[in-house]
Scaffold this motif. Structure first.
Motif, PDB file in Angstrom:
ATOM      1  N   TRP A  53      41.949  71.711   9.939  1.00 11.57           N
ATOM      2  CA  TRP A  53      41.902  70.437   9.255  1.00 11.57           C
ATOM      3  C   TRP A  53      42.492  70.640   7.918  1.00 11.57           C
ATOM      4  CZ3 TRP A  53      40.234  66.635  12.871  1.00 11.57           C
ATOM      5  CH2 TRP A  53      39.280  67.319  13.948  1.00 11.57           C
ATOM      6  N   VAL A  55      43.130  68.495   3.861  1.00 13.68           N
ATOM      7  CA  VAL A  55      42.948  67.406   3.139  1.00 13.68           C
ATOM      8  C   VAL A  55      43.835  67.701   1.789  1.00 13.68           C
ATOM      9  CG1 VAL A  55      41.720  65.753   1.963  1.00 13.68           C
ATOM     10  CG2 VAL A  55      40.751  66.420   4.022  1.00 13.68           C
ATOM     11  N   ILE A 110      36.188  63.596   1.446  1.00 13.88           N
ATOM     12  CA  ILE A 110      37.498  63.202   1.574  1.00 13.88           C
ATOM     13  C   ILE A 110      37.261  61.667   0.931  1.00 13.88           C
ATOM     14  CG2 ILE A 110      37.235  62.362   3.610  1.00 13.88           C
ATOM     15  CD1 ILE A 110      40.255  62.513   3.948  1.00 13.88           C
ATOM     16  N   SER A 114      42.416  58.300   1.447  1.00 12.09           N
ATOM     17  CA  SER A 114      43.133  59.421   1.407  1.00 12.09           C
ATOM     18  C   SER A 114      43.404  59.853   2.606  1.00 12.09           C
ATOM     19  CB  SER A 114      42.352  60.638   1.034  1.00 12.09           C
ATOM     20  OG  SER A 114      42.033  60.343  -0.450  1.00 12.09           O
ATOM     21  N   ASP A 115      44.494  61.020   3.079  1.00 10.98           N
ATOM     22  CA  ASP A 115      44.919  61.272   4.321  1.00 10.98           C
ATOM     23  C   ASP A 115      44.107  62.529   4.930  1.00 10.98           C
ATOM     24  OD1 ASP A 115      46.788  59.508   4.364  1.00 10.98           O
ATOM     25  OD2 ASP A 115      48.364  60.783   3.876  1.00 10.98           O
ATOM     26  N   ILE A 116      43.700  62.716   6.066  1.00  5.77           N
ATOM     27  CA  ILE A 116      43.618  64.043   6.507  1.00  5.77           C
ATOM     28  C   ILE A 116      44.329  64.452   7.966  1.00  5.77           C
ATOM     29  CG2 ILE A 116      41.614  62.688   8.295  1.00  5.77           C
ATOM     30  CD1 ILE A 116      39.771  65.240   8.078  1.00  5.77           C
ATOM     31  N   THR A 182      48.529  63.373  11.038  1.00  4.83           N
ATOM     32  CA  THR A 182      47.989  62.681   9.806  1.00  4.83           C
ATOM     33  C   THR A 182      47.462  61.543   9.900  1.00  4.83           C
ATOM     34  OG1 THR A 182      49.181  64.281   8.390  1.00  4.83           O
ATOM     35  CG2 THR A 182      48.090  62.495   7.413  1.00  4.83           C
ATOM     36  N   THR A 184      45.050  58.155   7.876  1.00  4.59           N
ATOM     37  CA  THR A 184      44.567  57.576   6.512  1.00  4.59           C
ATOM     38  C   THR A 184      43.112  57.123   6.868  1.00  4.59           C
ATOM     39  OG1 THR A 184      46.717  57.352   5.951  1.00  4.59           O
ATOM     40  CG2 THR A 184      44.939  56.222   4.680  1.00  4.59           C
TER      41      THR A 184
END
Length: 342
Positions: A53, A55, A110, A114-116, A182, A184
């Motif tokens: 993963w 971030v 996170i 934000s995006d992961i 991805t 959010t």
């Protein structure tokens, strides 16, 4: 002496034969071992699972299903293989396991908004949707929380992107090309401990869906205050069934060659607002009336001379009034029960 030599030759022959058999058995074991290894490689080559993963610029090690569980220090939830789950309501479909954490659970921190990104090392199926879910752990972290029994909400999905169900572009096709997806974290989501769940649903085998879900522990930070309403929360298993149109589907039918829409299984995407999701109310048609329509008939009007005015009743079964009509009209049969001056 001859007997002794003969016995010696026999012993030597037996030793030689045993030596040859040992070599043959060893070679056979090597062949079997090689075949077993190749079979294991072949069994996973077309499948896949999330192995890391990220971030921002930070990458987090995911679960490694083909390594020993001992010593795996990761936020990823354990799973045993790259093989699919074939039952839409399998009891392990939440996180591809019994719901437990690994031996050394960690969390990915996170910020909301934000995006992961989830990463795969292999994936070869281009037909099917990608979905991303989250579930609150209801604690300071998810270390001791089982994924079974949680209420999940969807934050991202990509089904049929263009073209037809038969030969269009799908969300899983993007994963096949990039080996990543991805999502959010909704910016309005309140801080807390959550599980995140990425799932690839492969539809390349007619009416035999293949589910590939993997999860990770998150700690969401930020100043958000929102949380999904019950309209968006669903259990997994239970958010879809085996007969859902997005699950029980044959993408090779003739009808699929012109079908340009696909219903992604599960609840609608929650983006941070609790506005009730749109529903399409069924159009209902009232049942036909069983009441026999009646003709409104003006009351019979008679003149002083005992004749019936125009449009008045002048006869019929059970009628006992005048039967003559005013000048210019005659008594006409409408039905056996009604004669009218017209």
């Amino acid at each position: 002496m001859c007997a002794y030599k003969r016995r010696g030759f026999i012993r030597l022959g037996l030793l030689h034969r045993t030596f040859r058999l040992n070599i043959l058995f060893s070679m056979k074991s090597i062949v079997i071992s090689a075949a077993f290894i190749l079979a294991k490689v072949a069994s996973v080559i077309a499948h896949g699972g999330v192995t890391s993963w990220s971030v921002g610029s930070t990458t987090y090690q995911g679960w490694q299903p083909y390594l020993s569980a001992a010593g795996q220090d990761t936020a990823g939830r354990p799973y045993s293989s790259y093989n699919p789950i074939l039952d839409a309501v399998d009891p392990t479909i939440h996180c591809n396991n019994d719901g437990s954490n690994g031996p050394i659970p960690e969390s990915i921190t996170i910020a909301a908004g934000s995006d992961i990104t989830a990463h795969w090392t292999q994936w070869t199926h281009a037909q099917g949707p990608v979905t991303v879910y989250m579930a609150s752990c209801g604690a300071t972290n998810c270390n001791n929380v089982k994924s079974s029994g949680l209420q999940w909400f969807k934050i991202d999905e990509a089904g049929l992107l263009s073209g037809t169900v038969y030969d269009g572009s799908w969300g899983t096709g993007i994963v096949m090309d990039t080996l990543e997806w991805t999502a959010t974290i909704p910016a309005a989501l309140k801080p807390g401990a959550y599980l995140i769940r990425f799932e690839l649903l492969a539809l390349h085998q007619a009416n035999t869906p293949q589910f590939y879900p993997e999860c990770a522990n998150l700690i969401v930070t930020g100043s958000g205050t929102a949380f999904p309403s019950s309209d968006y929360l669903k259990p997994i298993p239970g958010a879809w069934g085996a007969n859902d149109p997005g699950v029980n589907i044959d993408i090779y039918l003739d009808s699929a060659k012109t079908q340009t829409t696909y219903p992604v299984p599960g609840p609608p995407v929650w983006s941070g607002s609790n506005t009730p999701p749109p529903t399409s109310a069924p159009v209902t048609t009232p049942p036909p009336s069983t009441t026999v329509p009646t003709t409104v008939v003006p009351p019979p009007t008679t003149t002083a001379a005992g004749t019936v005015a125009k449009y008045g009743q002048c006869g019929g079964i059970g009628y006992s009034g005048p039967t003559g009509c005013v000048s210019g009209t005659t008594c006409n049969h409408v039905n056996d029960y009604y004669y009218q001056c017209l």
